[in-house]
Design an enzyme around this catalytic site. Structure first.
Site, PDB file in Angstrom:
ATOM      1  N   CYS A   1     -65.843   9.924  39.940  1.00  0.00           N
ATOM      2  CA  CYS A   1     -66.130   8.443  40.011  1.00  0.00           C
ATOM      3  C   CYS A   1     -67.534   8.154  40.561  1.00  0.00           C
ATOM      4  CB  CYS A   1     -65.213   7.633  40.904  1.00  0.00           C
ATOM      5  SG  CYS A   1     -63.423   7.691  40.316  1.00  0.00           S
TER       6      CYS A   1
ATOM      7  N   HIS B   1     -68.101   1.025  42.874  1.00  0.00           N
ATOM      8  CA  HIS B   1     -67.271   1.578  41.850  1.00  0.00           C
ATOM      9  C   HIS B   1     -65.831   0.885  41.913  1.00  0.00           C
ATOM     10  CE1 HIS B   1     -64.567   4.455  40.015  1.00  0.00           C
ATOM     11  NE2 HIS B   1     -64.010   4.736  41.232  1.00  0.00           N
TER      12      HIS B   1
ATOM     13  N   ASN C   1     -59.517   1.361  36.600  1.00  0.00           N
ATOM     14  CA  ASN C   1     -60.529   2.461  37.049  1.00  0.00           C
ATOM     15  C   ASN C   1     -61.085   3.079  35.974  1.00  0.00           C
ATOM     16  OD1 ASN C   1     -62.304   4.393  38.194  1.00  0.00           O
ATOM     17  ND2 ASN C   1     -60.796   4.906  39.741  1.00  0.00           N
TER      18      ASN C   1
HETATM   19  N1  COA Z   1     -45.403   0.179  41.468  1.00  0.00           N
HETATM   20  C1  COA Z   1     -44.435   0.180  42.818  1.00  0.00           C
HETATM   21  N2  COA Z   1     -44.321   0.955  43.653  1.00  0.00           N
HETATM   22  C2  COA Z   1     -45.318   2.081  43.725  1.00  0.00           C
HETATM   23  C3  COA Z   1     -46.101   2.143  42.465  1.00  0.00           C
HETATM   24  C4  COA Z   1     -46.131   1.151  41.510  1.00  0.00           C
HETATM   25  N3  COA Z   1     -47.032   1.711  40.567  1.00  0.00           N
HETATM   26  N4  COA Z   1     -46.923   3.242  43.114  1.00  0.00           N
HETATM   27  C5  COA Z   1     -46.475   3.496  44.391  1.00  0.00           C
HETATM   28  N5  COA Z   1     -45.551   3.055  44.436  1.00  0.00           N
HETATM   29  C6  COA Z   1     -44.735   2.886  45.791  1.00  0.00           C
HETATM   30  C7  COA Z   1     -44.706   4.438  46.606  1.00  0.00           C
HETATM   31  O1  COA Z   1     -43.837   4.943  45.940  1.00  0.00           O
HETATM   32  C8  COA Z   1     -44.411   4.208  48.050  1.00  0.00           C
HETATM   33  O2  COA Z   1     -42.996   3.842  48.142  1.00  0.00           O
HETATM   34  P1  COA Z   1     -42.225   4.304  49.270  1.00  0.00           P
HETATM   35  O3  COA Z   1     -42.763   3.545  50.582  1.00  0.00           O
HETATM   36  O4  COA Z   1     -40.851   4.162  49.189  1.00  0.00           O
HETATM   37  O5  COA Z   1     -42.455   5.853  49.368  1.00  0.00           O
HETATM   38  C9  COA Z   1     -45.055   2.639  48.115  1.00  0.00           C
HETATM   39  O6  COA Z   1     -45.250   2.230  46.761  1.00  0.00           O
HETATM   40  C10 COA Z   1     -46.342   2.684  49.074  1.00  0.00           C
HETATM   41  O7  COA Z   1     -47.132   3.622  48.291  1.00  0.00           O
HETATM   42  P2  COA Z   1     -48.671   4.005  48.871  1.00  0.00           P
HETATM   43  O8  COA Z   1     -49.265   5.326  48.145  1.00  0.00           O
HETATM   44  O9  COA Z   1     -48.649   3.979  50.320  1.00  0.00           O
HETATM   45  O10 COA Z   1     -49.291   2.657  48.419  1.00  0.00           O
HETATM   46  P3  COA Z   1     -50.663   2.312  48.986  1.00  0.00           P
HETATM   47  O11 COA Z   1     -50.742   0.887  49.411  1.00  0.00           O
HETATM   48  O12 COA Z   1     -51.569   3.451  49.346  1.00  0.00           O
HETATM   49  O13 COA Z   1     -51.305   1.985  47.237  1.00  0.00           O
HETATM   50  C11 COA Z   1     -52.827   3.269  45.749  1.00  0.00           C
HETATM   51  C12 COA Z   1     -51.496   3.095  46.299  1.00  0.00           C
HETATM   52  C13 COA Z   1     -52.959   4.433  44.781  1.00  0.00           C
HETATM   53  C14 COA Z   1     -53.211   1.793  45.005  1.00  0.00           C
HETATM   54  C15 COA Z   1     -53.959   3.516  46.800  1.00  0.00           C
HETATM   55  O14 COA Z   1     -53.259   4.373  47.821  1.00  0.00           O
HETATM   56  C16 COA Z   1     -55.269   3.833  46.279  1.00  0.00           C
HETATM   57  O15 COA Z   1     -55.908   2.856  45.738  1.00  0.00           O
HETATM   58  N6  COA Z   1     -55.614   4.891  46.726  1.00  0.00           N
HETATM   59  C17 COA Z   1     -57.053   5.231  46.457  1.00  0.00           C
HETATM   60  C18 COA Z   1     -57.372   5.334  44.967  1.00  0.00           C
HETATM   61  C19 COA Z   1     -58.643   5.555  44.568  1.00  0.00           C
HETATM   62  O16 COA Z   1     -59.488   5.084  45.037  1.00  0.00           O
HETATM   63  N7  COA Z   1     -58.610   6.839  43.666  1.00  0.00           N
HETATM   64  C20 COA Z   1     -59.694   7.218  42.863  1.00  0.00           C
HETATM   65  C21 COA Z   1     -61.044   7.431  43.714  1.00  0.00           C
HETATM   66  S1  COA Z   1     -62.162   7.062  42.941  1.00  0.00           S
END
Ligand code: COA
Length: 329
Positions: free
Chosen positions: A111, A252, A282
């Site tokens: 990214c 980004h 993204n």
């Molecule tokens: N729909 C519903 N629930 C979902 C889900 C979806 N699409 N994806 C994950 N969940 C669930 C998980 O399983 C978890 O459930 P649990 O508590 O029963 O285990 C819950 O939602 C919370 O998951 P978590 O990973 O803690 O959510 P989050 O608030 O951290 O959001 C992301 C997840 C991926 C959106 C976030 O972590 C993120 O944006 N990370 C960085 C991404 C990034 O920048 N990536 C690229 C770098 S360029």
């Protein structure tokens, strides 16, 4: 000599996939996706590869500036989804566009690829080694997404953005500075498990779904919030910039909450933050050039505007660029 962007264009696939597309077969909802990420929809390329998105964007970019293909002397492609391992996607783009006097190569910094490659392109022009560099940030993320994994499938999209880098006609405008970082300790949290030289493709790797994006979302989230905000603030301090001085933060687009945390720490008014993650998700190397191109097209970028470009991605890689916009509306 200072270098600058003299033309910019983007291209995204026509096929739009709203959050409701995933609701049909994954345990997810529009509400979850939108509130956690800011994404409403994304676009996926049905046929072809990354170079097929670059070609229309690059043609528009060159046409806007009246530059002929033979005038380009270097083409750089920033991507994690090259058409093939080799030859480089730059070579394929060179052929498809008829850039008969160009050399070129791909840059892989996930990214942060656009910031890393913009810095590189600028240095090629500033050194006098090149006059016209065609810089392409593009990714077909749908080619490496696990559509059965709700934690990653909903985050990404496909798209391309191209910029022409040339000498600036005004020494006070264009690319001013970059601060870039790489830290391989981030590897466990965001990577593709197989398909490279450590673990070549086999029946087993395909069966285990190891050719897709693996992400530990929470760890990446924490590192991204800190990395993007820290480096953006460092750039502001280095150049004595206050929030009032900055016309636009060009972040980004990985997660709206990461973007908001960055702009809050910079004390920037939300109206000064480029956001289009809602439409595209993204698109990895393409997010920043797509933003610049859209804002330029809409007449929202003005000559002399001070911009902070900021990114965070796999590696980890992250950085910020201080850029003074040097194109007329
Ligand atoms: N729909 C519903 N629930 C979902 C889900 C979806 N699409 N994806 C994950 N969940 C669930 C998980 O399983 C978890 O459930 P649990 O508590 O029963 O285990 C819950 O939602 C919370 O998951 P978590 O990973 O803690 O959510 P989050 O608030 O951290 O959001 C992301 C997840 C991926 C959106 C976030 O972590 C993120 O944006 N990370 C960085 C991404 C990034 O920048 N990536 C690229 C770098 S360029």
């Amino acid at each position: 000599m200072r270098a600058t962007i003299t033309s910019i264009a983007h291209w995204v696939p026509e096929d739009v996939y709203p959050n409701s597309f995933f609701e049909k077969y994954l345990d997810t909802s529009h509400e979850w996706i939108f509130t956690r990420t800011g994404i409403s929809e994304r676009r996926f390329l049905k046929e072809g590869g990354t170079s097929d998105m670059i070609v229309p964007a690059a043609k528009e970019c060159m046409a806007k500036r009246g530059v002929k293909p033979e005038e380009i002397d270097c083409v750089i492609v920033a991507t994690v989804t090259p058409d093939h391992f080799f030859p480089s996607t730059a070579a394929i783009v060179q052929r498809k566009l008829g850039l008969k006097n160009a050399w070129g190569y791909d840059i892989s910094a996930a990214c942060s690829s656009f910031l890393f490659s913009l810095t590189t392109a600028v240095k090629l022009v500033e050194s006098g080694a090149c006059k016209k560099v065609l810089l392409c940030g593009a990714d077909k993320m749908s080619s490496i997404m696990d559509f059965q994994d709700r934690a990653t499938a909903v985050l990404f999209g496909d798209g391309a953005g191209c910029a022409l880098i040339e000498a600036s006609n005004d020494e006070s405008m264009g690319f001013i500075d970059s601060i870039l970082h790489i830290d391989g300790e981030g590897e466990p949290y965001l990577h593709m498990k197989a398909g490279g030289s450590v673990k070549p493709a086999s029946e087993e790797t395909v069966r285990n779904r190891e050719h897709y994006i693996f992400q530990d979302g929470q760890n990446v989230f924490k590192a991204a919030v800190k990395g993007m905000a820290d480096v953006s603030l460092e750039m502001m301090e280095k150049h004595n910039l206050t929030a009032d001085d900055i016309a636009w933060l060009v972040p980004h687009q990985a997660n709206l909450r990461i973007i908001s945390a960055t702009s809050d720490r910079m004390r920037l008014d939300p109206s000064k933050v480029m956001i289009n993650i809602d439409k595209y998700g993204n698109t990895t190397a393409a997010t920043i050039p797509i933003c610049l191109s859209e804002w330029h097209k809409a007449g929202k970028l003005h000559k002399g505007d001070k911009l902070i470009l900021s990114s965070f991605g796999a590696g980890y890689t992250w950085g910020a660029i201080y850029f003074v916009w040097n194109m007329n509306d």
